[in-house]
Design a protein around this motif. Structure first.
Motif, PDB file in Angstrom:
ATOM      1  N   PRO A  58       6.596   7.459 -11.361  1.00 29.48           N
ATOM      2  CA  PRO A  58       6.193   6.177 -10.756  1.00 29.48           C
ATOM      3  C   PRO A  58       5.650   6.341  -9.333  1.00 29.48           C
ATOM      4  O   PRO A  58       4.636   5.739  -8.975  1.00 29.48           O
ATOM      5  CB  PRO A  58       7.480   5.345 -10.767  1.00 29.48           C
ATOM      6  N   LEU A  59       6.321   7.162  -8.520  1.00 32.23           N
ATOM      7  CA  LEU A  59       5.865   7.372  -7.149  1.00 32.23           C
ATOM      8  C   LEU A  59       4.516   8.073  -7.131  1.00 32.23           C
ATOM      9  O   LEU A  59       3.637   7.736  -6.322  1.00 32.23           O
ATOM     10  CB  LEU A  59       6.896   8.187  -6.373  1.00 32.23           C
ATOM     11  N   LEU A  60       4.325   9.042  -8.012  1.00 25.38           N
ATOM     12  CA  LEU A  60       3.052   9.751  -8.109  1.00 25.38           C
ATOM     13  C   LEU A  60       1.918   8.790  -8.448  1.00 25.38           C
ATOM     14  O   LEU A  60       0.827   8.861  -7.862  1.00 25.38           O
ATOM     15  CB  LEU A  60       3.136  10.851  -9.162  1.00 25.38           C
ATOM     16  N   LEU A  61       2.160   7.887  -9.388  1.00 24.24           N
ATOM     17  CA  LEU A  61       1.138   6.915  -9.784  1.00 24.24           C
ATOM     18  C   LEU A  61       0.762   6.010  -8.603  1.00 24.24           C
ATOM     19  O   LEU A  61      -0.421   5.770  -8.346  1.00 24.24           O
ATOM     20  CB  LEU A  61       1.638   6.068 -10.952  1.00 24.24           C
ATOM     21  N   VAL A  62       1.773   5.524  -7.891  1.00 24.38           N
ATOM     22  CA  VAL A  62       1.507   4.636  -6.752  1.00 24.38           C
ATOM     23  C   VAL A  62       0.720   5.359  -5.667  1.00 24.38           C
ATOM     24  O   VAL A  62      -0.292   4.849  -5.160  1.00 24.38           O
ATOM     25  CB  VAL A  62       2.831   4.097  -6.180  1.00 24.38           C
ATOM     26  N   ILE A  63       1.158   6.562  -5.302  1.00 26.48           N
ATOM     27  CA  ILE A  63       0.486   7.324  -4.249  1.00 26.48           C
ATOM     28  C   ILE A  63      -0.956   7.634  -4.643  1.00 26.48           C
ATOM     29  O   ILE A  63      -1.881   7.507  -3.830  1.00 26.48           O
ATOM     30  CB  ILE A  63       1.254   8.633  -3.966  1.00 26.48           C
ATOM     31  N   SER A  64      -1.174   8.020  -5.894  1.00 25.73           N
ATOM     32  CA  SER A  64      -2.517   8.391  -6.353  1.00 25.73           C
ATOM     33  C   SER A  64      -3.455   7.184  -6.374  1.00 25.73           C
ATOM     34  O   SER A  64      -4.629   7.291  -5.995  1.00 25.73           O
ATOM     35  CB  SER A  64      -2.449   9.033  -7.742  1.00 25.73           C
ATOM     36  N   VAL A  65      -2.936   6.029  -6.811  1.00 21.41           N
ATOM     37  CA  VAL A  65      -3.765   4.822  -6.837  1.00 21.41           C
ATOM     38  C   VAL A  65      -4.153   4.416  -5.418  1.00 21.41           C
ATOM     39  O   VAL A  65      -5.321   4.100  -5.140  1.00 21.41           O
ATOM     40  CB  VAL A  65      -3.031   3.661  -7.547  1.00 21.41           C
ATOM     41  N   VAL A  66      -3.187   4.434  -4.503  1.00 23.11           N
ATOM     42  CA  VAL A  66      -3.469   4.070  -3.105  1.00 23.11           C
ATOM     43  C   VAL A  66      -4.504   5.019  -2.513  1.00 23.11           C
ATOM     44  O   VAL A  66      -5.451   4.596  -1.829  1.00 23.11           O
ATOM     45  CB  VAL A  66      -2.177   4.086  -2.273  1.00 23.11           C
ATOM     46  N   ALA A  67      -4.358   6.325  -2.769  1.00 22.26           N
ATOM     47  CA  ALA A  67      -5.299   7.312  -2.237  1.00 22.26           C
ATOM     48  C   ALA A  67      -6.692   7.119  -2.819  1.00 22.26           C
ATOM     49  O   ALA A  67      -7.695   7.219  -2.103  1.00 22.26           O
ATOM     50  CB  ALA A  67      -4.795   8.730  -2.533  1.00 22.26           C
ATOM     51  N   ALA A  68      -6.755   6.817  -4.120  1.00 22.65           N
ATOM     52  CA  ALA A  68      -8.056   6.622  -4.778  1.00 22.65           C
ATOM     53  C   ALA A  68      -8.765   5.392  -4.225  1.00 22.65           C
ATOM     54  O   ALA A  68      -9.965   5.437  -3.913  1.00 22.65           O
ATOM     55  CB  ALA A  68      -7.855   6.495  -6.290  1.00 22.65           C
ATOM     56  N   VAL A  69      -8.050   4.294  -4.107  1.00 19.80           N
ATOM     57  CA  VAL A  69      -8.645   3.049  -3.605  1.00 19.80           C
ATOM     58  C   VAL A  69      -9.045   3.202  -2.137  1.00 19.80           C
ATOM     59  O   VAL A  69     -10.133   2.782  -1.732  1.00 19.80           O
ATOM     60  CB  VAL A  69      -7.661   1.877  -3.781  1.00 19.80           C
ATOM     61  N   ALA A  70      -8.184   3.823  -1.342  1.00 19.48           N
ATOM     62  CA  ALA A  70      -8.486   4.012   0.079  1.00 19.48           C
ATOM     63  C   ALA A  70      -9.686   4.936   0.268  1.00 19.48           C
ATOM     64  O   ALA A  70     -10.567   4.676   1.099  1.00 19.48           O
ATOM     65  CB  ALA A  70      -7.274   4.581   0.806  1.00 19.48           C
ATOM     66  N   GLY A  71      -9.739   6.031  -0.505  1.00 19.61           N
ATOM     67  CA  GLY A  71     -10.853   6.963  -0.381  1.00 19.61           C
ATOM     68  C   GLY A  71     -12.177   6.324  -0.735  1.00 19.61           C
ATOM     69  O   GLY A  71     -13.185   6.508  -0.034  1.00 19.61           O
ATOM     70  N   ASP A  72     -12.204   5.530  -1.806  1.00 14.41           N
ATOM     71  CA  ASP A  72     -13.431   4.843  -2.197  1.00 14.41           C
ATOM     72  C   ASP A  72     -13.826   3.785  -1.172  1.00 14.41           C
ATOM     73  O   ASP A  72     -15.013   3.544  -0.938  1.00 14.41           O
ATOM     74  CB  ASP A  72     -13.252   4.194  -3.577  1.00 14.41           C
ATOM     75  N   SER A  73     -12.842   3.143  -0.556  1.00 16.64           N
ATOM     76  CA  SER A  73     -13.135   2.137   0.468  1.00 16.64           C
ATOM     77  C   SER A  73     -13.785   2.778   1.693  1.00 16.64           C
ATOM     78  O   SER A  73     -14.715   2.219   2.281  1.00 16.64           O
ATOM     79  CB  SER A  73     -11.855   1.400   0.880  1.00 16.64           C
ATOM     80  N   VAL A  74     -13.320   3.971   2.060  1.00 16.23           N
ATOM     81  CA  VAL A  74     -13.944   4.702   3.169  1.00 16.23           C
ATOM     82  C   VAL A  74     -15.370   5.097   2.786  1.00 16.23           C
ATOM     83  O   VAL A  74     -16.304   4.976   3.593  1.00 16.23           O
ATOM     84  CB  VAL A  74     -13.122   5.949   3.534  1.00 16.23           C
ATOM     85  N   GLY A  75     -15.552   5.564   1.542  1.00 16.17           N
ATOM     86  CA  GLY A  75     -16.892   5.900   1.077  1.00 16.17           C
ATOM     87  C   GLY A  75     -17.818   4.703   1.115  1.00 16.17           C
ATOM     88  O   GLY A  75     -18.997   4.817   1.497  1.00 16.17           O
ATOM     89  N   TYR A  76     -17.306   3.538   0.747  1.00 11.51           N
ATOM     90  CA  TYR A  76     -18.086   2.300   0.797  1.00 11.51           C
ATOM     91  C   TYR A  76     -18.528   1.999   2.232  1.00 11.51           C
ATOM     92  O   TYR A  76     -19.689   1.648   2.479  1.00 11.51           O
ATOM     93  CB  TYR A  76     -17.245   1.150   0.247  1.00 11.51           C
TER      94      TYR A  76
END
Length: 225
Positions: A58-76
Motif C-alpha cells: 500500500p505504501l509503495l502504491l501511494v508513493i509511486s502515484v504521488v511521484a508519477a503525478v508530481a513528475g508529470d506536473s513538473v513536466g507540464y
C-alpha cells in the motif's frame, strides 16, 4: 531472479528503496529521464520486493502515484514556460517522429492524450511537456494525469507483486532450481521482446523522419521558380 533483487537491495533500508523508486518515477517526465530509463522498471521491481515483504505494497502504491503525478506536473510546467523553445532542445530533436506523434495525439484526443501516453515509455516522458506547451488548462491535465498515474502504477506494481508471489509458489511446488530456470527464461523472453520493440520503433521513427524530409524537399521544389 529474485535472488538478484535481494542482492541489489541487501543492506539498504526500506526508506531508501522507496526514495529511489520515487526519484526514478518522478524524473521520468520531470527531467525527461524516461528517454534512457522507463519508470515502470522501478515500480515492477518495487512490486516484486513488496511480494517478499521488503516493502509495504500500500505504501509503495501511494508513493509511486504521488511521484508519477508530481513528475508529470513538473513536466507540464516546463512545457508551459518554455513552449516552442522546448522543441529545439537536443532531447526533443532526437525524437522528432515521436514528438510529432504526441502532438497529433494531443490535437485529436485533447486531455485524454495524457492518459494514453502514460502507457508508452517515450510518450510518457514527452507528453506532459508537450501538453503544457499546447496551453491545455492545468485542471484538465491534472484530472487525466491522476487517473493515468493511478492506473499505470497499479498495473505495473501489482504485476511485479503477483509475479513475485508466483515465483515463490512455483519454487515451493517444483523446487527452486526449476523455478529459477523458468524465471530466467521469462527474463530472456522479455529482453528479446524489448530489443525487438526498440528496433521496430527506431525503424518507424527513421521512416517517419525520411518521409517528412521528402515532403519538405518536394514543397521546396514546388515553391522554387
Amino acid at each position: 531472479m529474485l535472488e538478484n533483487f535481494n542482492a541489489l537491495v541487501d543492506g539498504l533500508p526500506p526508506s531508501l528503496i522507496y526514495l529511489l523508486i520515487a526519484a526514478l518515477v518522478f524524473a521520468e517526465a520531470a527531467l525527461f529521464f524516461g528517454f534512457v530509463f522507463p519508470g515502470e522498471t522501478a515500480i515492477v521491481v518495487g512490486g516484486v520486493l513488496a511480494s517478499q515483504g521488503t516493502l509495504s505494497l500500500p505504501l509503495l502504491l501511494v508513493i509511486s502515484v504521488v511521484a508519477a503525478v508530481a513528475g508529470d506536473s513538473v513536466g507540464y510546467e516546463i512545457g508551459r514556460k518554455y513552449g516552442t523553445r522546448l522543441l529545439e532542445t537536443r532531447a526533443m530533436s532526437k525524437h522528432r517522429a515521436k514528438v510529432a506523434t504526441a502532438q497529433d495525439l494531443i490535437r485529436r484526443r485533447g486531455a485524454f492524450a495524457v492518459f494514453i501516453g502514460r502507457f508508452t515509455a517515450l510518450l510518457r516522458a514527452l507528453m506532459p511537456a508537450l501538453v503544457g506547451s499546447s496551453r491545455l488548462p492545468y485542471p484538465k491535465f491534472l484530472v487525466f494525469n491522476v487517473i493515468g498515474g493511478v492506473a499505470w502504477v497499479c498495473t505495473f506494481t501489482l504485476g511485479g507483486y503477483f509475479a513475485g508471489e508466483a515465483f515463490d509458489h512455483a519454487a515451493k511446488i517444483a523446487g527452486r532450481g526449476l523455478a529459477i530456470g523458468l524465471a530466467v527464461a521469462a527474463v530472456v523472453a522479455i529482453i528479446v521482446w524489448s530489443v525487438r520493440k526498440h528496433r521496430r520503433e527506431a525503424v518507424e521513427e527513421a521512416e517517419a523522419e525520411s518521409e517528412a524530409e521528402g515532403e519538405a524537399a518536394r514543397a521546396l521544389e514546388q515553391t522554387s521558380p
